[in-house]
Write a protein that holds these residues in place. Structure first.
Motif, short mmCIF file in Angstrom:
data_model
loop_
_atom_site.label_atom_id
_atom_site.label_comp_id
_atom_site.label_asym_id
_atom_site.label_seq_id
_atom_site.Cartn_x
_atom_site.Cartn_y
_atom_site.Cartn_z
N SER A 147 91.93 -0.25 71.09
CA SER A 147 91.78 1.21 71.21
C SER A 147 92.30 1.75 72.53
CB SER A 147 90.30 1.59 71.03
OG SER A 147 89.51 0.96 72.02
N SER B 40 98.65 1.95 68.01
CA SER B 40 97.24 2.31 68.14
C SER B 40 97.17 3.68 68.81
CB SER B 40 96.49 1.27 68.97
OG SER B 40 95.11 1.54 69.01
N LEU C 146 91.14 5.54 68.36
CA LEU C 146 90.63 4.39 67.61
C LEU C 146 89.24 3.98 68.10
CD1 LEU C 146 91.39 2.30 65.40
CD2 LEU C 146 92.28 0.85 67.23
N TYR D 282 87.53 -4.63 65.65
CA TYR D 282 88.99 -4.73 65.70
C TYR D 282 89.45 -6.15 66.00
CZ TYR D 282 88.43 0.31 65.73
OH TYR D 282 88.07 1.59 65.41
#
Length: 451
Positions: free
Chosen positions: A206, A263, A267, A309
């Motif tokens: 992220s 990304s 996120l 993730y």
């Protein structure tokens, strides 16, 4: 006259008669080697200039001195006391620049034949100057004028060697931050791309550092953000929308370019939403299946945590590469990595997927001090294998300024500095760092074949 009866052999073949680079060129190359390989005076010339590069010799198999013909041999000559290892990478640039498919690097006492594979070169033959007469026929089969005419052009060779080849997915992960994960991902991707591999990079962190480092954040104002509406989150959350092929971006971070599934800083706040989705952990697996014929290798950058993730990345991957600066906290973190992988493997088993193959720990961000390298580094590396049971890769990535300078590279556009990060192979192709990432690419490819 047959080559084996070449009149200059007794006088000019002896490498001891070549005391400097000029004598290697005249006595060895001009009077012996080129005629012995079938290249007459009308089929070669010296001091070829292409851009900023100057090549010592270019011999053509089509009987002309035309530059940039594919039917040619690049020849670079060095002083008899020069170590040829120091010149291999620059010679690769020469071969690429003149489109030569084979070339010879020579110092009189040693002769090497290289073959170009896209933007890298592979050693095909190494001979001592003294041993050349016994291997002259072997040399002719590689770089003789007749043999050269039968070489298939690089541009016509398939990147994938056979239909049996399949896409390999490598997660680059450590739960300790600051160990060089992003630097490893982006420069390994570039090095693999230069070896002709079709590369996809997926940013699952992220922080989006990989997305930035690959040059996809060109905007100066968030109002112009062109990533927010189409990035890795959308690929994971949607079953029938946002396939990888529609979300990827082209990155000119290296030459040739690579594909990136980016990304975004948003996120971070999407994790709780994705946790509520039962399909989220495996969605990337299914969507990667849809592009398995489009890529040879997928590299996934991961967050330094044990979060969703990281789980998604390790579930989707075939292999795991663990960069580490080998410091105490990074080493202690290897226990967490081992437990995390065991947990992931249990889940993979429920999906019918085989356990994650661990390529090993990559020593990264290594200090360059000679005393550290000689005394401290071997002890730190031994701990990884003896105490934590992980294989240690042979390649080491040292902490050098050119790596960060390449990522920080920017362009001046009016009053603005626009980020224009480059791979270290493109930014400083003759640097030690570039060589290290090329070595890493070669080692990773070997481990994949081995496992």
């Amino acid at each position: 006259m047959k080559h084996s009866q070449h009149p200059y052999l007794p006088e000019f073949y002896n490498p001891e008669n070549c005391r400097n680079e000029a004598e290697v060129e005249s006595k060895f190359i001009v009077y012996y080697l080129l005629p012995a390989l079938g290249y007459g005076p009308g089929s070669w010339y010296q001091e070829v200039t292409v851009g900023r590069l100057r090549l010592d010799f270019l011999a053509s198999a089509n009987g002309t001195k035309q530059k940039l013909s594919r039917l040619q041999i690049a020849i670079e000559v060095k002083h008899p006391k020069e170590n040829l290892d120091r010149h291999v990478r620059k010679f690769a640039r020469y071969m690429v620049a003149v489109h030569a498919q084979r070339g010879m690097l020579i110092n009189g006492r040693e002769l090497r034949v290289y073959e170009r594979c896209h933007q890298t070169i592979e050693l095909r033959l190494k001979l001592s100057g003294a041993g050349l007469p016994e291997h002259l026929d072997e040399l002719r089969q590689l770089v003789g004028i007749d043999a050269l005419q039968g070489i298939q052009p690089v541009s016509h060779r398939p990147i994938v060697s056979s239909k049996a080849s399949s896409m390999k997915v490598i997660a680059v992960y450590h739960n300790k931050g600051g160990v060089g994960k992003t630097t490893t991902v982006i420069n390994l991707a570039a090095a693999l791309r230069k070896r002709g591999k079709r590369i996809l990079v997926i940013d699952l962190d992220s922080q989006a550092n990989t997305t930035f480092a690959l040059g996809l954040v060109k905007f100066q104002d968030e109002a112009h953000d062109d990533i927010r509406d189409r990035y890795i989150y959308h690929t994971i959350i949607e079953r029938n929308k946002f396939p990888i092929s529609e979300v990827i971006r082209k990155s000119d971070f290296c030459e040739p370019s690579i594909d990136v599934l980016p990304s975004h800083i948003d996120l971070m706040e999407k994790e709780q939403e994705l946790i509520q989705s039962a399909a989220a952990p495996t969605r990337l697996v299914s969507k990667l299946r849809d592009v398995q014929d489009q890529y040879d290798i997928v590299l996934i950058d991961t967050p330094p945590s044990l979060n969703l993730y990281a789980r998604i990345a390790l579930i989707a991957a075939d292999y795991l590469l663990i960069p580490s600066d080998l410091k105490p906290f990074a080493n202690e973190g290897l226990k967490n990595v081992k437990r995390f992988v065991a947990e992931i493997d249990e889940f993979r088993e429920s999906l019918g997927r085989s356990p994650l193959e661990i390529l090993g720990v990559l020593a990264s961000k290594v200090p360059t001090h000679a005393r550290f390298i000689q005394y401290t580094l071997p002890k730190m590396e031994a701990i990884v294998e003896e105490r934590y049971g992980f294989r240690l890769l042979q390649t080491r990535i040292f902490e050098r300024r050119e790596v960060s300078a390449a990522i920080e590279h920017s362009l001046e556009v009016g009053d603005l500095d626009i980020p224009d990060p480059r791979s270290v192979m493109d930014f400083k192709p003759d640097s030690q760092s570039a060589q290290e990432f090329e070595d890493l690419a070669k080692e990773v490819l070997g481990l994949i074949r081995e496992l």
